[in-house]
Scaffold this motif. Structure first.
Motif, PDB file in Angstrom:
ATOM      1  N   VAL A  91       0.836  -1.199   0.000  1.00 37.30           N
ATOM      2  CA  VAL A  91       0.000   0.000   0.000  1.00 37.30           C
ATOM      3  C   VAL A  91       0.871   1.250   0.000  1.00 37.30           C
ATOM      4  O   VAL A  91       0.657   2.172  -0.791  1.00 37.30           O
ATOM      5  CB  VAL A  91      -0.959   0.002   1.212  1.00 37.30           C
ATOM      6  N   VAL A  92       1.859   1.273   0.864  1.00 39.06           N
ATOM      7  CA  VAL A  92       2.740   2.437   0.968  1.00 39.06           C
ATOM      8  C   VAL A  92       3.459   2.690  -0.356  1.00 39.06           C
ATOM      9  O   VAL A  92       3.503   3.819  -0.850  1.00 39.06           O
ATOM     10  CB  VAL A  92       3.755   2.239   2.124  1.00 39.06           C
ATOM     11  N   ILE A  93       3.995   1.646  -0.953  1.00 35.30           N
ATOM     12  CA  ILE A  93       4.758   1.813  -2.188  1.00 35.30           C
ATOM     13  C   ILE A  93       3.867   2.216  -3.359  1.00 35.30           C
ATOM     14  O   ILE A  93       4.274   2.994  -4.220  1.00 35.30           O
ATOM     15  CB  ILE A  93       5.562   0.533  -2.487  1.00 35.30           C
ATOM     16  N   LYS A  94       2.656   1.732  -3.393  1.00 33.83           N
ATOM     17  CA  LYS A  94       1.739   2.102  -4.482  1.00 33.83           C
ATOM     18  C   LYS A  94       1.196   3.516  -4.325  1.00 33.83           C
ATOM     19  O   LYS A  94       0.854   4.165  -5.308  1.00 33.83           O
ATOM     20  CB  LYS A  94       0.564   1.123  -4.552  1.00 33.83           C
ATOM     21  N   LYS A  95       1.146   4.009  -3.113  1.00 27.88           N
ATOM     22  CA  LYS A  95       0.494   5.285  -2.863  1.00 27.88           C
ATOM     23  C   LYS A  95       1.456   6.464  -2.711  1.00 27.88           C
ATOM     24  O   LYS A  95       1.223   7.539  -3.263  1.00 27.88           O
ATOM     25  CB  LYS A  95      -0.358   5.157  -1.600  1.00 27.88           C
ATOM     26  N   MET A  96       2.520   6.288  -1.972  1.00 26.40           N
ATOM     27  CA  MET A  96       3.359   7.410  -1.564  1.00 26.40           C
ATOM     28  C   MET A  96       3.967   8.242  -2.698  1.00 26.40           C
ATOM     29  O   MET A  96       3.930   9.459  -2.621  1.00 26.40           O
ATOM     30  CB  MET A  96       4.463   6.939  -0.621  1.00 26.40           C
ATOM     31  N   PRO A  97       4.520   7.639  -3.728  1.00 27.10           N
ATOM     32  CA  PRO A  97       5.115   8.495  -4.755  1.00 27.10           C
ATOM     33  C   PRO A  97       4.097   9.388  -5.479  1.00 27.10           C
ATOM     34  O   PRO A  97       4.470  10.332  -6.141  1.00 27.10           O
ATOM     35  CB  PRO A  97       5.731   7.492  -5.739  1.00 27.10           C
ATOM     36  N   ARG A  98       2.802   9.119  -5.310  1.00 24.34           N
ATOM     37  CA  ARG A  98       1.769   9.834  -6.067  1.00 24.34           C
ATOM     38  C   ARG A  98       0.897  10.743  -5.211  1.00 24.34           C
ATOM     39  O   ARG A  98      -0.073  11.307  -5.720  1.00 24.34           O
ATOM     40  CB  ARG A  98       0.886   8.809  -6.781  1.00 24.34           C
ATOM     41  N   ILE A  99       1.207  10.890  -3.940  1.00 27.12           N
ATOM     42  CA  ILE A  99       0.300  11.630  -3.063  1.00 27.12           C
ATOM     43  C   ILE A  99       0.220  13.118  -3.382  1.00 27.12           C
ATOM     44  O   ILE A  99      -0.751  13.768  -2.993  1.00 27.12           O
ATOM     45  CB  ILE A  99       0.625  11.417  -1.575  1.00 27.12           C
ATOM     46  N   GLU A 125       1.543   4.138 -17.288  1.00 29.78           N
ATOM     47  CA  GLU A 125       1.698   2.690 -17.444  1.00 29.78           C
ATOM     48  C   GLU A 125       3.124   2.248 -17.114  1.00 29.78           C
ATOM     49  O   GLU A 125       3.322   1.227 -16.451  1.00 29.78           O
ATOM     50  CB  GLU A 125       1.332   2.268 -18.877  1.00 29.78           C
ATOM     51  N   ILE A 126       4.109   3.014 -17.555  1.00 31.42           N
ATOM     52  CA  ILE A 126       5.507   2.697 -17.245  1.00 31.42           C
ATOM     53  C   ILE A 126       5.724   2.728 -15.733  1.00 31.42           C
ATOM     54  O   ILE A 126       6.362   1.848 -15.164  1.00 31.42           O
ATOM     55  CB  ILE A 126       6.474   3.669 -17.968  1.00 31.42           C
ATOM     56  N   GLU A 127       5.183   3.745 -15.086  1.00 28.97           N
ATOM     57  CA  GLU A 127       5.323   3.847 -13.626  1.00 28.97           C
ATOM     58  C   GLU A 127       4.632   2.679 -12.925  1.00 28.97           C
ATOM     59  O   GLU A 127       5.162   2.124 -11.965  1.00 28.97           O
ATOM     60  CB  GLU A 127       4.755   5.178 -13.131  1.00 28.97           C
ATOM     61  N   ASP A 128       3.456   2.300 -13.395  1.00 29.28           N
ATOM     62  CA  ASP A 128       2.748   1.158 -12.802  1.00 29.28           C
ATOM     63  C   ASP A 128       3.562  -0.127 -12.953  1.00 29.28           C
ATOM     64  O   ASP A 128       3.679  -0.915 -12.017  1.00 29.28           O
ATOM     65  CB  ASP A 128       1.371   0.965 -13.451  1.00 29.28           C
ATOM     66  N   GLU A 129       4.135  -0.336 -14.124  1.00 27.72           N
ATOM     67  CA  GLU A 129       4.953  -1.523 -14.360  1.00 27.72           C
ATOM     68  C   GLU A 129       6.214  -1.504 -13.503  1.00 27.72           C
ATOM     69  O   GLU A 129       6.618  -2.538 -12.952  1.00 27.72           O
ATOM     70  CB  GLU A 129       5.338  -1.631 -15.843  1.00 27.72           C
TER      71      GLU A 129
END
Length: 174
Positions: A91-99, A125-129
């Motif tokens: 959760v932290v890794i998926k959320k923090m860079p985009r807050i 998409e690149i960031e998600d991958e």
């Protein structure tokens, strides 16, 4: 509180640097070349990527649904704590860079006034991958190493992740 802020900043920087490290890959696992938008097989019958709906900036899986007390965590087995730690880290890794863009799932680039262009969709998409690749490597590492961690430290870090997410919810409501 100062230590929590410093740890939060360190974690945010760590996530951003490591996610960018994987951002150089231009071929998705499904064989799509992100640069050209075409299927990466050698045949002449390449297909264009057709994405009609904008993606959410924050993944819907980037939510902590249950918050725990120190007592409840202390009663959990070490294996359950390891699993919970890994889930919270995701959760932290998926959320923090985009807050800075969004704090809740469902917000799209269109909602933010960002042009819904092919380039902007590719960047997302690149960031998600890159994030998924980083998570895959981190989870593999953590599943092998965390069983050796001190149970009390696991409890402390699960509580830290939960407190960080609670703080983020408060910021998002302002």
């Amino acid at each position: 509180m100062k230590n929590v802020t410093l740890m939060f900043f360190f974690l945010l920087m760590f996530c951003s640097v490591n996610a960018q490290q994987f951002g150089t890959a231009q071929i998705l696992p499904n064989g799509i070349d992100l640069k050209s938008g075409k299927d990466n097989d050698d045949s002449e019958a390449s297909t264009e990527v057709k994405v009609n709906l904008p993606k959410s900036i924050i993944s819907t899986s980037a939510e902590i649904r249950t918050y725990h007390t120190d007592k409840v965590l202390g009663e959990m087995s070490k294996g359950a704590l390891v699993d919970l730690y890994i889930e919270h880290l995701k959760v932290v890794i998926k959320k923090m860079p985009r807050i800075a863009l969004a704090t809740k799932p469902g917000v799209t680039i269109i909602d933010l006034g960002i042009p819904d262009s092919v380039d902007n969709r590719r960047i997302l998409e690149i960031e998600d991958e890159a994030t998924e690749a980083y998570l895959e490597n981190s989870i593999s590492f953590l599943k092998n190493m965390l069983p050796f961690a001190d149970k009390e430290k696991l409890v402390t870090m699960v509580l830290f992740y939960e407190q960080m997410m609670k703080s983020l919810l408060e910021v998002g409501q302002q």
